[in-house]
Design a protein around this motif. Structure first.
Motif, short mmCIF file in Angstrom:
data_model
loop_
_atom_site.label_atom_id
_atom_site.label_comp_id
_atom_site.label_asym_id
_atom_site.label_seq_id
_atom_site.Cartn_x
_atom_site.Cartn_y
_atom_site.Cartn_z
N VAL A 77 -4.88 1.84 -8.64
CA VAL A 77 -5.12 0.66 -7.91
C VAL A 77 -6.65 0.02 -8.35
CG1 VAL A 77 -6.28 1.71 -5.97
CG2 VAL A 77 -5.35 -0.43 -5.69
N ILE A 78 -6.43 -1.16 -8.57
CA ILE A 78 -7.54 -1.75 -9.35
C ILE A 78 -8.07 -2.91 -8.33
CG2 ILE A 78 -7.36 -1.03 -11.64
CD1 ILE A 78 -6.17 -4.14 -12.19
N LEU A 79 -7.25 -3.54 -7.65
CA LEU A 79 -7.51 -4.53 -6.69
C LEU A 79 -6.80 -4.57 -5.55
CD1 LEU A 79 -7.68 -7.51 -9.29
CD2 LEU A 79 -9.61 -6.57 -8.44
N THR A 80 -7.44 -5.14 -4.46
CA THR A 80 -6.62 -5.57 -3.25
C THR A 80 -7.03 -6.70 -2.77
OG1 THR A 80 -7.45 -3.12 -2.43
CG2 THR A 80 -6.64 -4.87 -0.90
N ALA A 81 -5.66 -7.41 -2.34
CA ALA A 81 -5.79 -8.88 -2.23
C ALA A 81 -6.35 -9.12 -1.02
CB ALA A 81 -4.22 -9.45 -2.12
N LEU A 82 -6.95 -10.32 -0.77
CA LEU A 82 -7.66 -10.86 0.40
C LEU A 82 -6.79 -11.79 1.17
CD1 LEU A 82 -11.11 -11.62 -1.04
CD2 LEU A 82 -10.44 -9.69 0.09
N ASN A 83 -6.73 -11.52 2.59
CA ASN A 83 -6.07 -12.41 3.28
C ASN A 83 -6.94 -13.66 3.70
OD1 ASN A 83 -7.73 -11.76 5.25
ND2 ASN A 83 -6.60 -9.92 6.10
N SER A 84 -6.20 -14.33 4.67
CA SER A 84 -6.85 -15.81 4.85
C SER A 84 -8.02 -15.64 5.67
CB SER A 84 -5.76 -16.74 5.89
OG SER A 84 -5.67 -15.99 6.70
N PRO A 136 0.54 -1.14 -0.09
CA PRO A 136 -0.07 0.13 0.07
C PRO A 136 0.87 1.30 0.02
CG PRO A 136 -0.04 -0.94 2.24
CD PRO A 136 0.39 -2.24 1.24
N PHE A 137 1.89 1.37 0.77
CA PHE A 137 2.66 2.66 0.71
C PHE A 137 3.16 2.67 -0.67
CE2 PHE A 137 2.56 2.59 5.18
CZ PHE A 137 2.79 3.73 5.86
N ALA A 138 3.73 1.61 -1.02
CA ALA A 138 4.27 1.87 -2.71
C ALA A 138 3.20 2.29 -3.72
CB ALA A 138 4.72 0.56 -3.19
N TYR A 139 1.98 1.95 -3.50
CA TYR A 139 0.74 2.55 -4.28
C TYR A 139 0.75 3.88 -4.05
CZ TYR A 139 -3.56 4.06 -5.86
OH TYR A 139 -4.44 4.89 -6.41
N VAL A 186 -3.12 -4.46 -6.40
CA VAL A 186 -2.66 -4.63 -7.92
C VAL A 186 -2.90 -3.20 -8.68
CG1 VAL A 186 -3.28 -5.61 -10.14
CG2 VAL A 186 -3.57 -6.78 -7.95
N THR A 187 -1.82 -2.84 -8.92
CA THR A 187 -1.68 -1.38 -9.45
C THR A 187 -1.33 -1.14 -10.98
OG1 THR A 187 -1.22 -0.46 -7.22
CG2 THR A 187 -0.77 0.94 -9.14
N THR A 188 -1.97 -0.38 -11.62
CA THR A 188 -1.67 -0.24 -13.13
C THR A 188 -0.99 1.08 -13.56
OG1 THR A 188 -3.90 0.69 -13.99
CG2 THR A 188 -3.86 -1.59 -13.87
N ARG A 189 -0.23 1.30 -14.57
CA ARG A 189 0.36 2.48 -14.70
C ARG A 189 -0.76 3.53 -15.00
NH1 ARG A 189 -0.21 2.57 -20.36
NH2 ARG A 189 -0.36 0.14 -21.38
N GLY A 190 -0.25 4.86 -15.07
CA GLY A 190 -1.34 5.84 -15.01
C GLY A 190 -1.83 5.99 -16.37
N THR A 191 -1.09 5.68 -17.44
CA THR A 191 -1.45 5.90 -18.82
C THR A 191 -2.34 4.71 -19.51
OG1 THR A 191 0.75 4.91 -19.47
CG2 THR A 191 0.60 7.32 -19.41
N MET A 192 -2.70 3.81 -18.67
CA MET A 192 -3.23 2.65 -19.21
C MET A 192 -4.85 2.85 -19.59
SD MET A 192 -3.91 -1.08 -17.62
CE MET A 192 -2.00 -1.70 -17.99
#
Length: 296
Positions: free
Chosen positions: A106-113, A92-95, A230-236
């Motif tokens: 950001v388009i998705l966040t992963a789910l934990n157990s 998240p900090f990287a995003y 899950v993060t996409t490039r800004g120009t996508m």
């Protein structure tokens, strides 16, 4: 005349090369999509283990997907900014850094157990210590944190205490343990008055520290921390963003894909995400005076 013909031929060759290079670097052609990863375990093993996801995504999208593994998340962030990486799995900090620097989305966040898209840090104290009944009582106490760059072991707990008016530099004796298990061990040994870990580290390390549940108690929790993105490039283009999002959701819902995500990446699915989900990260960075580029 031969000289000018030769110059013209060279110029034409350079123009063709430039056009070809431009097409190669233009990700809108969608010949290959580059998927960025930050090492979550041994780097070499991760490069090999990504291959099943490459194959499943390529099938879902009808576009070849190729993995790129950076030594740290800054490499993926820079790749998203330059267009060399189309989408990536980053913390998240990287995003927040990627969004700030190059409008990555950001388009998705992963789910934990537990099936959740977030988790919390906890403050632990000894069950026998009756002198600490609230987080404010940590003033003047020794507190074990995991590492200065740890989201759940330092940044969020530190920001939570700062929000209560406690200054880490002046009001608390900060001890850096070097790991969640080590922070728990310091508390069990009586070397510190409190320890910060992810919830619930005592279960994770039950075999190492039998009886930790009985010997310690939870004093409090931090705010919720979003999981890996899950993060996409800004120009996508939004259409391609949607296709990648749908493809990963489909993979996570399939028996083969769900097992692969769990075994290889400790992910239990995905949920659609928006930028505002990560405002808590921005606020934490502000409270802790964090330089996002320096976080690992």
């Amino acid at each position: 005349m031969k000289f000018y013909k030769r110059i013209s031929t060279i110029l034409i060759a350079f123009l063709i090369l430039a056009l070809v290079s431009g097409c190669t670097n233009n990700t809108s052609n969608e010949d290959v999509l580059v998927m960025g990863f930050v090492p979550m375990r041994d780097g070499d093993a991760l490069i090999e283990s990504v291959k099943p996801l490459e194959e499943l995504l390529s099938q879902e999208l009808g576009i070849k997907v190729k993995a790129f593994t950076a030594t740290n998340y800054v490499g993926v962030v820079e790749g998203l900014g330059s267009g060399q990486v189309d989408f990536g799995f980053i913390p998240p900090f990287a995003y927040v850094l990627a969004n700030s620097e190059n409008k990555a989305q950001v388009i998705l966040t992963a789910l934990n157990s537990s099936g959740k898209s977030n988790y919390r840090s906890q403050f632990l104290v000894s069950s026998d210590d009756n002198s600490i009944s609230s987080l404010e009582d940590l003033q003047g106490k020794k507190v074990a944190f995991v590492d200065f760059s740890s989201t759940s072991g330092y940044l969020f707990p530190g920001a939570h205490l700062a929000g209560l008016g406690l200054e880490l530099d002046n009001d608390i004796e900060v001890i850096i343990a070097g790991g969640h298990d080590k922070a728990l061990q310091l508390l069990l040994n009586g070397d510190v008055d409190a320890a910060t870990t992810f919830v619930d580290a005592r279960d994770r390390y039950a075999s190492d520290f039998p009886g930790a549940m009985e010997k310690t108690r939870v004093l409090g929790y931090t705010d919720y921390i979003p999981n890996i993105t899950v993060t996409t490039r800004g120009t996508m283009e939004s259409e391609l963003q949607g296709r990648i999002q749908a493809a990963l959701l489909n993979i996570a819902e399939s028996e083969e894909g769900a097992e692969m995500l769990k075994e290889l990446f400790n992910m239990y699915g995905f949920v659609k995400a928006s930028d505002s989900d990560y405002d808590i990260i921005r606020e934490t960075a502000r409270l802790m005076n964090v330089n996002l580029k320096e976080q690992d």
